[in-house]
Scaffold this active site. Structure first.
Site, PDB file in Angstrom:
ATOM      1  NE  ARG A  28      53.216 -29.894   2.672  1.00 18.03           N
ATOM      2  CZ  ARG A  28      54.270 -29.952   3.497  1.00 18.03           C
ATOM      3  NH1 ARG A  28      55.500 -30.011   3.014  1.00 18.03           N
ATOM      4  NH2 ARG A  28      54.082 -29.966   4.806  1.00 18.03           N
TER       5      ARG A  28
ATOM      6  CB  SER B 289      48.444 -28.542   6.350  1.00 13.34           C
ATOM      7  OG  SER B 289      49.362 -28.637   7.398  1.00 13.34           O
TER       8      SER B 289
ATOM      9  CD  GLU C  66      49.472 -30.201   2.334  1.00 17.79           C
ATOM     10  OE1 GLU C  66      50.239 -29.452   2.962  1.00 17.79           O
ATOM     11  OE2 GLU C  66      49.188 -31.352   2.710  1.00 17.79           O
TER      12      GLU C  66
HETATM   13  P1  FAD Z   1      46.264 -39.754  -1.548  1.00 19.21           P
HETATM   14  O1  FAD Z   1      45.602 -38.816  -0.630  1.00 19.21           O
HETATM   15  O2  FAD Z   1      45.576 -41.034  -1.841  1.00 19.21           O
HETATM   16  O3  FAD Z   1      46.567 -38.996  -2.929  1.00 19.21           O
HETATM   17  C1  FAD Z   1      47.081 -37.687  -2.919  1.00 19.21           C
HETATM   18  C2  FAD Z   1      47.378 -37.279  -4.375  1.00 19.21           C
HETATM   19  O4  FAD Z   1      48.422 -38.087  -4.896  1.00 19.21           O
HETATM   20  C3  FAD Z   1      46.179 -37.488  -5.319  1.00 19.21           C
HETATM   21  O5  FAD Z   1      46.262 -36.510  -6.348  1.00 19.21           O
HETATM   22  C4  FAD Z   1      46.452 -38.848  -5.927  1.00 19.21           C
HETATM   23  O6  FAD Z   1      45.860 -38.999  -7.208  1.00 19.21           O
HETATM   24  C5  FAD Z   1      47.965 -38.829  -6.028  1.00 19.21           C
HETATM   25  N1  FAD Z   1      48.562 -40.169  -5.929  1.00 19.21           N
HETATM   26  C6  FAD Z   1      48.549 -40.985  -4.847  1.00 19.21           C
HETATM   27  N2  FAD Z   1      49.236 -42.109  -5.124  1.00 19.21           N
HETATM   28  C7  FAD Z   1      49.674 -41.991  -6.399  1.00 19.21           C
HETATM   29  C8  FAD Z   1      50.431 -42.831  -7.267  1.00 19.21           C
HETATM   30  N3  FAD Z   1      50.883 -44.037  -6.889  1.00 19.21           N
HETATM   31  N4  FAD Z   1      50.676 -42.386  -8.531  1.00 19.21           N
HETATM   32  C9  FAD Z   1      50.223 -41.179  -8.956  1.00 19.21           C
HETATM   33  N5  FAD Z   1      49.505 -40.351  -8.185  1.00 19.21           N
HETATM   34  C10 FAD Z   1      49.242 -40.748  -6.909  1.00 19.21           C
HETATM   35  N6  FAD Z   1      51.785 -34.090   4.270  1.00 19.21           N
HETATM   36  C11 FAD Z   1      53.027 -33.547   4.394  1.00 19.21           C
HETATM   37  O7  FAD Z   1      53.688 -33.247   3.384  1.00 19.21           O
HETATM   38  N7  FAD Z   1      53.565 -33.309   5.622  1.00 19.21           N
HETATM   39  C12 FAD Z   1      52.920 -33.613   6.759  1.00 19.21           C
HETATM   40  O8  FAD Z   1      53.441 -33.388   7.845  1.00 19.21           O
HETATM   41  C13 FAD Z   1      51.622 -34.192   6.661  1.00 19.21           C
HETATM   42  N8  FAD Z   1      50.922 -34.490   7.776  1.00 19.21           N
HETATM   43  C14 FAD Z   1      49.668 -35.032   7.663  1.00 19.21           C
HETATM   44  C15 FAD Z   1      48.976 -35.328   8.840  1.00 19.21           C
HETATM   45  C16 FAD Z   1      47.709 -35.883   8.772  1.00 19.21           C
HETATM   46  C17 FAD Z   1      46.973 -36.199  10.039  1.00 19.21           C
HETATM   47  C18 FAD Z   1      47.117 -36.149   7.505  1.00 19.21           C
HETATM   48  C19 FAD Z   1      45.775 -36.792   7.419  1.00 19.21           C
HETATM   49  C20 FAD Z   1      47.801 -35.849   6.326  1.00 19.21           C
HETATM   50  C21 FAD Z   1      49.090 -35.268   6.406  1.00 19.21           C
HETATM   51  N9  FAD Z   1      49.822 -34.941   5.251  1.00 19.21           N
HETATM   52  C22 FAD Z   1      51.080 -34.414   5.363  1.00 19.21           C
HETATM   53  C23 FAD Z   1      49.245 -35.149   3.916  1.00 19.21           C
HETATM   54  C24 FAD Z   1      49.424 -36.607   3.393  1.00 19.21           C
HETATM   55  O9  FAD Z   1      49.815 -37.454   4.423  1.00 19.21           O
HETATM   56  C25 FAD Z   1      50.443 -36.687   2.260  1.00 19.21           C
HETATM   57  O10 FAD Z   1      50.120 -35.822   1.206  1.00 19.21           O
HETATM   58  C26 FAD Z   1      50.568 -38.108   1.698  1.00 19.21           C
HETATM   59  O11 FAD Z   1      51.673 -38.190   0.819  1.00 19.21           O
HETATM   60  C27 FAD Z   1      49.302 -38.570   0.960  1.00 19.21           C
HETATM   61  O12 FAD Z   1      49.440 -39.966   0.707  1.00 19.21           O
HETATM   62  P2  FAD Z   1      48.186 -40.830   0.252  1.00 19.21           P
HETATM   63  O13 FAD Z   1      48.698 -42.186  -0.115  1.00 19.21           O
HETATM   64  O14 FAD Z   1      47.138 -40.799   1.273  1.00 19.21           O
HETATM   65  O15 FAD Z   1      47.748 -40.039  -1.062  1.00 19.21           O
HETATM   66  N1  EPU Z   2      50.099 -21.687  14.593  1.00 25.19           N
HETATM   67  C1  EPU Z   2      49.048 -20.889  14.966  1.00 25.19           C
HETATM   68  N2  EPU Z   2      47.858 -21.482  15.260  1.00 25.19           N
HETATM   69  C2  EPU Z   2      47.689 -22.832  15.205  1.00 25.19           C
HETATM   70  C3  EPU Z   2      48.772 -23.651  14.825  1.00 25.19           C
HETATM   71  C4  EPU Z   2      49.980 -23.058  14.513  1.00 25.19           C
HETATM   72  O1  EPU Z   2      49.168 -19.675  15.031  1.00 25.19           O
HETATM   73  O2  EPU Z   2      46.578 -23.296  15.476  1.00 25.19           O
HETATM   74  C5  EPU Z   2      51.376 -21.040  14.259  1.00 25.19           C
HETATM   75  C6  EPU Z   2      52.354 -21.156  15.411  1.00 25.19           C
HETATM   76  O3  EPU Z   2      52.916 -19.906  15.644  1.00 25.19           O
HETATM   77  C7  EPU Z   2      53.437 -22.076  14.872  1.00 25.19           C
HETATM   78  C8  EPU Z   2      53.333 -21.914  13.371  1.00 25.19           C
HETATM   79  O4  EPU Z   2      51.971 -21.631  13.120  1.00 25.19           O
HETATM   80  O5  EPU Z   2      54.685 -21.719  15.344  1.00 25.19           O
HETATM   81  C9  EPU Z   2      53.737 -23.159  12.608  1.00 25.19           C
HETATM   82  O6  EPU Z   2      52.964 -24.262  13.099  1.00 25.19           O
HETATM   83  P1  EPU Z   2      53.432 -25.773  12.891  1.00 25.19           P
HETATM   84  O7  EPU Z   2      54.830 -25.962  13.393  1.00 25.19           O
HETATM   85  O8  EPU Z   2      52.370 -26.671  13.405  1.00 25.19           O
HETATM   86  O9  EPU Z   2      53.564 -25.891  11.321  1.00 25.19           O
HETATM   87  P2  EPU Z   2      52.558 -25.521  10.158  1.00 25.19           P
HETATM   88  O10 EPU Z   2      53.210 -24.462   9.320  1.00 25.19           O
HETATM   89  O11 EPU Z   2      51.209 -25.231  10.635  1.00 25.19           O
HETATM   90  C10 EPU Z   2      53.677 -27.235   8.551  1.00 25.19           C
HETATM   91  C11 EPU Z   2      53.217 -28.243   7.533  1.00 25.19           C
HETATM   92  C12 EPU Z   2      52.827 -29.538   8.222  1.00 25.19           C
HETATM   93  C13 EPU Z   2      54.047 -30.083   8.959  1.00 25.19           C
HETATM   94  C14 EPU Z   2      54.482 -29.035   9.987  1.00 25.19           C
HETATM   95  C15 EPU Z   2      55.740 -29.446  10.719  1.00 25.19           C
HETATM   96  C16 EPU Z   2      52.324 -27.032   5.661  1.00 25.19           C
HETATM   97  C17 EPU Z   2      51.104 -26.602   4.934  1.00 25.19           C
HETATM   98  N3  EPU Z   2      52.108 -27.731   6.776  1.00 25.19           N
HETATM   99  O12 EPU Z   2      52.548 -26.903   9.343  1.00 25.19           O
HETATM  100  O13 EPU Z   2      52.461 -30.485   7.215  1.00 25.19           O
HETATM  101  O14 EPU Z   2      53.757 -31.300   9.604  1.00 25.19           O
HETATM  102  O15 EPU Z   2      54.736 -27.790   9.305  1.00 25.19           O
HETATM  103  O16 EPU Z   2      56.816 -29.323   9.849  1.00 25.19           O
HETATM  104  O17 EPU Z   2      53.435 -26.759   5.207  1.00 25.19           O
HETATM  105  C18 EPU Z   2      50.595 -31.262   5.957  1.00 25.19           C
HETATM  106  O18 EPU Z   2      51.212 -30.849   4.957  1.00 25.19           O
HETATM  107  O19 EPU Z   2      49.486 -31.843   5.885  1.00 25.19           O
HETATM  108  C19 EPU Z   2      51.191 -31.053   7.275  1.00 25.19           C
HETATM  109  C20 EPU Z   2      50.591 -31.430   8.401  1.00 25.19           C
END
Ligand code: FAD
Ligand code: EPU
Length: 349
Positions: free
Chosen positions: A173, A246, A342
């Site tokens: 991240r 997250s 995050e």
């Molecule tokens: P924004 O939110 O618009 O911007 C995020 C940051 O990047 C800001 O600092 C912005 O200034 C910068 N930025 C954006 N575009 C540019 C650009 N072109 N040039 C320079 N800077 C830029 N993230 C994960 O890693 N794993 C996950 O599993 C995951 N699951 C998600 C699930 C949900 C439901 C949600 C809502 C979010 C999740 N995220 C996850 C977080 C998010 O999807 C990512 O961080 C994604 O890359 C953000 O993209 P965005 O275009 O919305 O960026």
């Molecule tokens: N857990 C709990 N309570 C909850 C949810 C999860 O105790 O309410 C525990 C469970 O034991 C589970 C563990 O947490 O086994 C891990 O949960 P999960 O697999 O959902 O993954 P996470 O660590 O919570 C991370 C990323 C997610 C990504 C998933 C799957 C981060 C900060 N988050 O979540 O990324 O989708 O793994 O790989 O690393 C994001 O970055 O926005 C994001 C959604």
């Protein structure tokens, strides 16, 4: 004097623009000026306007990883550029993608065209340009593995730069871009994707889901389908309830603290890292500290996933941030671990 909405050819300027539909936490913030960028070649012209040059700048994709704690007194650049270009093809392909493309559309495009690698990263919201910023990751994969270079406008040097993978300093991240906020406007990302590679199915739940699907020889699209199932069953949908995925990173702690934590809390999920440190589950600590489903006004912690801060309706950015800080304090008191947000927290100056 600009009118409220002015088409400049290649970009559109909007004064006093609402950002409410441009952040998935649905915070009702405004920007002094919003520029919708359709042609990255116009960036130098736009950035040269005195009001833009002398003010604050924020690049925004889909706003799925930002928390606005106030109005933004500056220019927001909304990246809406499009284009996917296969530059070379063979056992692997080099593909250049415009920053404004939707990440999930691109993943599906790669699967449809027979490229492997991005299947575990399906359904992550946001744009391609934002993917390298925090090095998006899920289900055992990170995008960094497939990024050859990042093309960006360097606001300091006022020129286009091509940043090679090694320069991007990707980590969990994290990347160079998070350490020099505001310097680079990512305009395109160049990926190298193989036609085939060993699938990653060891992250908790994938193999079990493939078995439920009756798949014993999975292809990338099967893994993608399994990940879609797992993600939709675990994470709240921002179209239904405002959230940014997250809200906290999983903390990476040194081995001694990890051992002490595991002795005291045997249930704490922990993942050893190659450097000897240990990543521990923030969700588990937040849930154990009693915050899962907790709510103060419209600011809450999801009852589906403890890592997800949610907006039940009209929560302000300040209210959401206050709740996040309360969670950080609670986890610190209970476990002695400091949580880091995050999403990028963007305040009024
Ligand atoms: P924004 O939110 O618009 O911007 C995020 C940051 O990047 C800001 O600092 C912005 O200034 C910068 N930025 C954006 N575009 C540019 C650009 N072109 N040039 C320079 N800077 C830029 N993230 C994960 O890693 N794993 C996950 O599993 C995951 N699951 C998600 C699930 C949900 C439901 C949600 C809502 C979010 C999740 N995220 C996850 C977080 C998010 O999807 C990512 O961080 C994604 O890359 C953000 O993209 P965005 O275009 O919305 O960026
Ligand atoms: N857990 C709990 N309570 C909850 C949810 C999860 O105790 O309410 C525990 C469970 O034991 C589970 C563990 O947490 O086994 C891990 O949960 P999960 O697999 O959902 O993954 P996470 O660590 O919570 C991370 C990323 C997610 C990504 C998933 C799957 C981060 C900060 N988050 O979540 O990324 O989708 O793994 O790989 O690393 C994001 O970055 O926005 C994001 C959604």
């Amino acid at each position: 004097m600009l009118s409220e909405r002015t088409d400049m050819g290649g970009y559109t300027l909007i004064e006093n623009a609402s950002l409410a539909n441009r952040n998935t936490l649905r915070v009702d913030a405004r920007a002094t000026l919003l520029a919708e960028i359709r042609d990255a070649g116009k960036l130098p012209e736009l950035l040269d306007f005195p009001a833009v040059r002398n003010g604050r700048l924020l690049v925004l994709g889909e706003g799925s990883n930002v928390l606005f704690t106030g109005d933004f007194d500056g220019t927001v650049l909304a990246m809406e550029t499009r284009g996917v270009q296969v530059e070379s093809d063979g056992d692997s392909a080099r593909i250049a993608v415009a920053a404004g493309e939707r990440w999930d559309d691109f993943v599906r495009w790669t699967l449809g065209h027979g490229y492997a690698g991005l299947e575990n990263l399906i359904l992550i919201p946001g744009t391609v340009g934002a993917a390298p910023i925090q090095n998006i990751g899920a289900y055992g994969c990170e995008v960094a593995e497939f990024v050859e270079s990042v093309e960006a406008w360097d606001t300091r040097e006022r020129r286009v730069v091509m940043l090679d993978h090694a320069v991007c300093a990707f980590a969990y991240r994290d990347s160079l871009f998070k350490h020099e906020p505001g310097r680079y406007i990512v305009t395109a990302v160049r990926f190298v994707l193989p036609r085939s590679r060993p699938l990653r199915t060891d992250y908790a739940g994938i193999n079990e889901q493939l078995a439920r699907m009756g798949v014993d020889k999975p292809a990338p699209f099967h893994v993608a389908e399994a990940v879609v199932h797992l993600r939709t069953s675990k994470l709240p949908d921002p179209a239904v309830i405002g959230n940014a995925g997250s809200f906290f990173k999983n903390p990476i702690v040194d081995a001694a603290l990890a051992d002490a934590l595991k002795r005291e809390h045997p249930g704490l999920p922990a993942w050893p890292q190659p450097d000897g440190r240990c990543k521990v589950s923030a969700a588990w600590m937040i849930e154990t500290a009693g915050f899962k489903g907790f709510r103060e006004g419209d600011a809450g912690i999801s009852n589906r996933h403890a890592l997800v801060l949610v907006n039940h309706g009209k929560a302000t950015g300040q209210q959401l941030w206050a709740l996040a800080q309360q969670v950080m304090l609670g986890v610190r008191e209970r476990f002695g671990v400091i949580l880091e947000p995050e999403p990028v927290v963007i305040g009024a100056r």
